[in-house]
Scaffold this motif. Structure first.
Motif, PDB file in Angstrom:
ATOM      1  N   LEU A 100       0.769  -1.021   0.312  1.00  0.00           N
ATOM      2  CA  LEU A 100      -0.287  -0.013   0.027  1.00  0.00           C
ATOM      3  C   LEU A 100       0.630   1.229  -0.115  1.00  0.00           C
ATOM      4  N   LEU A 101       1.799   1.307   0.940  1.00  0.00           N
ATOM      5  CA  LEU A 101       3.133   2.417   0.787  1.00  0.00           C
ATOM      6  C   LEU A 101       3.464   2.631  -0.760  1.00  0.00           C
ATOM      7  N   ILE A 102       3.996   1.334  -1.431  1.00  0.00           N
ATOM      8  CA  ILE A 102       4.428   1.608  -2.448  1.00  0.00           C
ATOM      9  C   ILE A 102       3.692   2.694  -3.257  1.00  0.00           C
ATOM     10  N   TRP A 103       2.460   1.793  -4.323  1.00  0.00           N
ATOM     11  CA  TRP A 103       1.073   2.336  -4.615  1.00  0.00           C
ATOM     12  C   TRP A 103       0.619   3.536  -4.131  1.00  0.00           C
ATOM     13  N   GLY A 104       0.812   4.214  -2.528  1.00  0.00           N
ATOM     14  CA  GLY A 104       0.202   5.450  -2.245  1.00  0.00           C
ATOM     15  C   GLY A 104       1.289   6.307  -3.415  1.00  0.00           C
ATOM     16  N   GLY A 105       2.682   5.505  -2.790  1.00  0.00           N
ATOM     17  CA  GLY A 105       3.643   6.820  -3.212  1.00  0.00           C
ATOM     18  C   GLY A 105       3.459   7.462  -4.663  1.00  0.00           C
ATOM     19  N   VAL A 106       3.252   6.317  -5.103  1.00  0.00           N
ATOM     20  CA  VAL A 106       3.135   6.354  -6.636  1.00  0.00           C
ATOM     21  C   VAL A 106       2.526   7.651  -7.269  1.00  0.00           C
ATOM     22  N   LYS A 107       0.541   6.953  -6.997  1.00  0.00           N
ATOM     23  CA  LYS A 107      -0.395   7.885  -7.062  1.00  0.00           C
ATOM     24  C   LYS A 107       0.180   9.367  -6.232  1.00  0.00           C
ATOM     25  N   ALA A 108       0.703   9.236  -4.905  1.00  0.00           N
ATOM     26  CA  ALA A 108       0.550  10.822  -4.996  1.00  0.00           C
ATOM     27  C   ALA A 108       1.462  11.333  -5.768  1.00  0.00           C
ATOM     28  N   SER A 110       1.843  11.289  -9.265  1.00  0.00           N
ATOM     29  CA  SER A 110       1.024  11.812 -10.078  1.00  0.00           C
ATOM     30  C   SER A 110      -0.190  13.303 -10.038  1.00  0.00           C
ATOM     31  N   GLY A 111      -0.224  12.724  -8.573  1.00  0.00           N
ATOM     32  CA  GLY A 111      -1.226  13.387  -8.049  1.00  0.00           C
ATOM     33  C   GLY A 111      -3.228  12.535  -8.108  1.00  0.00           C
ATOM     34  N   THR A 112      -2.529  11.212  -8.187  1.00  0.00           N
ATOM     35  CA  THR A 112      -4.677  11.027  -8.382  1.00  0.00           C
ATOM     36  C   THR A 112      -4.061  10.551  -6.702  1.00  0.00           C
ATOM     37  N   ALA A 113      -3.550  10.109  -5.467  1.00  0.00           N
ATOM     38  CA  ALA A 113      -3.183  10.024  -4.413  1.00  0.00           C
ATOM     39  C   ALA A 113      -4.940   9.520  -3.873  1.00  0.00           C
ATOM     40  N   GLY A 114      -5.610  10.442  -3.573  1.00  0.00           N
ATOM     41  CA  GLY A 114      -6.427  10.120  -2.646  1.00  0.00           C
ATOM     42  C   GLY A 114      -6.290   9.558  -1.145  1.00  0.00           C
ATOM     43  N   GLN A 115      -7.193   9.005  -1.178  1.00  0.00           N
ATOM     44  CA  GLN A 115      -6.144   8.261   0.583  1.00  0.00           C
ATOM     45  C   GLN A 115      -5.440   6.733   0.529  1.00  0.00           C
ATOM     46  N   ILE A 116      -5.171   6.774  -0.447  1.00  0.00           N
ATOM     47  CA  ILE A 116      -4.060   5.168  -0.362  1.00  0.00           C
ATOM     48  C   ILE A 116      -2.850   5.795   0.501  1.00  0.00           C
ATOM     49  N   LEU A 117      -2.201   6.752   0.374  1.00  0.00           N
ATOM     50  CA  LEU A 117      -1.415   7.350   1.347  1.00  0.00           C
ATOM     51  C   LEU A 117      -1.979   7.622   2.940  1.00  0.00           C
ATOM     52  N   VAL A 118      -2.834   8.140   2.738  1.00  0.00           N
ATOM     53  CA  VAL A 118      -3.146   8.335   4.045  1.00  0.00           C
ATOM     54  C   VAL A 118      -3.530   6.698   4.895  1.00  0.00           C
ATOM     55  N   ILE A 119      -3.582   5.906   4.324  1.00  0.00           N
ATOM     56  CA  ILE A 119      -4.721   4.640   4.752  1.00  0.00           C
ATOM     57  C   ILE A 119      -2.544   4.215   5.331  1.00  0.00           C
ATOM     58  N   ALA A 120      -2.238   3.685   3.964  1.00  0.00           N
ATOM     59  CA  ALA A 120      -0.907   3.509   4.161  1.00  0.00           C
ATOM     60  C   ALA A 120      -0.163   3.035   5.213  1.00  0.00           C
ATOM     61  N   ALA A 121       0.026   5.485   5.922  1.00  0.00           N
ATOM     62  CA  ALA A 121       0.896   5.937   6.587  1.00  0.00           C
ATOM     63  C   ALA A 121       0.150   4.804   7.673  1.00  0.00           C
ATOM     64  N   ALA A 122      -1.604   5.438   7.745  1.00  0.00           N
ATOM     65  CA  ALA A 122      -1.794   5.210   9.357  1.00  0.00           C
ATOM     66  C   ALA A 122      -1.920   3.710   9.654  1.00  0.00           C
ATOM     67  N   LEU A 123      -1.547   3.034   8.942  1.00  0.00           N
ATOM     68  CA  LEU A 123      -2.020   1.392   8.761  1.00  0.00           C
ATOM     69  C   LEU A 123      -0.133   0.909   9.590  1.00  0.00           C
ATOM     70  N   GLN A 124       0.925   1.938   8.561  1.00  0.00           N
ATOM     71  CA  GLN A 124       2.062   1.666   9.501  1.00  0.00           C
ATOM     72  C   GLN A 124       2.096   1.900  11.414  1.00  0.00           C
ATOM     73  N   ILE A 125       1.536   3.209  11.029  1.00  0.00           N
ATOM     74  CA  ILE A 125       1.463   3.790  12.949  1.00  0.00           C
ATOM     75  C   ILE A 125       0.623   2.998  13.723  1.00  0.00           C
ATOM     76  N   VAL A 126      -0.006   2.216  13.380  1.00  0.00           N
ATOM     77  CA  VAL A 126      -0.785   1.246  13.287  1.00  0.00           C
ATOM     78  C   VAL A 126      -0.211   0.109  14.157  1.00  0.00           C
TER      79      VAL A 126
END
Length: 171
Positions: A100-108, A110-126
């Protein structure tokens, strides 16, 4: 009152063409990628790499441990199978989080990340909080929690939201 140089009063745009375009900061066109978005994406890639390394090493260790187990003990020491199952689950969730972090980073980027990067970072924190709770401390878990927190803050910031909003029309 006479006009200088023989000009006639009348329409402002007569003979002058149209008004110039608005400066880029006031237009609705795409915004250049801010440094915070690039930084958040790079931190997500680094965090994904570290998570992959830790998860794979944990899986190798758990596989070796499971292969060495005979009747719930290793060398006469009892092994808690529930703890082993929990470690397997954490390692699999770590792999999913790294993806998810890799996917969210690539999408970020390109400017189309949406909430993917936020969810991935929150999952890592958990995951880091679970590791802290399971091992009553742990410097590694604390250090691994820093990058997702920074990524989360940067990806929720105003420049990141503005960049993403400017790309929605193009996507």
């Amino acid at each position: 009152m006479s006009q200088p140089y023989g000009q006639q009063p009348g329409d402002f745009n007569q003979g002058y063409g149209s008004m110039p375009a608005a400066p880029p900061e006031y237009s609705s066109g795409p915004v250049t990628r801010p440094g915070t978005v690039t930084t958040a994406a790079v931190l997500s890639f680094v965090q994904a790499g570290l998570t992959l390394i830790c998860s794979v090493i944990l899986m190798i260790g758990l596989g070796a441990l499971a292969g060495a187990m005979d009747d719930e003990s290793i060398g006469g020491i009892d092994v808690n199978e529930g703890a082993l199952a929990g470690l397997w689950i954490l390692s699999i969730v770590g792999l999913i989080g790294a993806g998810l972090l890799i996917w969210g980073g690539v999408k970020a980027l390109s400017g189309t990340a949406g909430q993917i990067l936020v969810i991935a970072a929150a999952l890592q924190i958990v995951l880091c909080v679970i590791w802290l709770a399971a091992f009553q401390g742990g410097l590694v878990a604390i250090l691994l929690a820093v990058m997702p927190i920074i990524t989360l803050v940067m990806s929720l910031g105003g420049p990141a939201k503005q960049f993403e909003a400017s790309r929605k029309g193009r996507a």
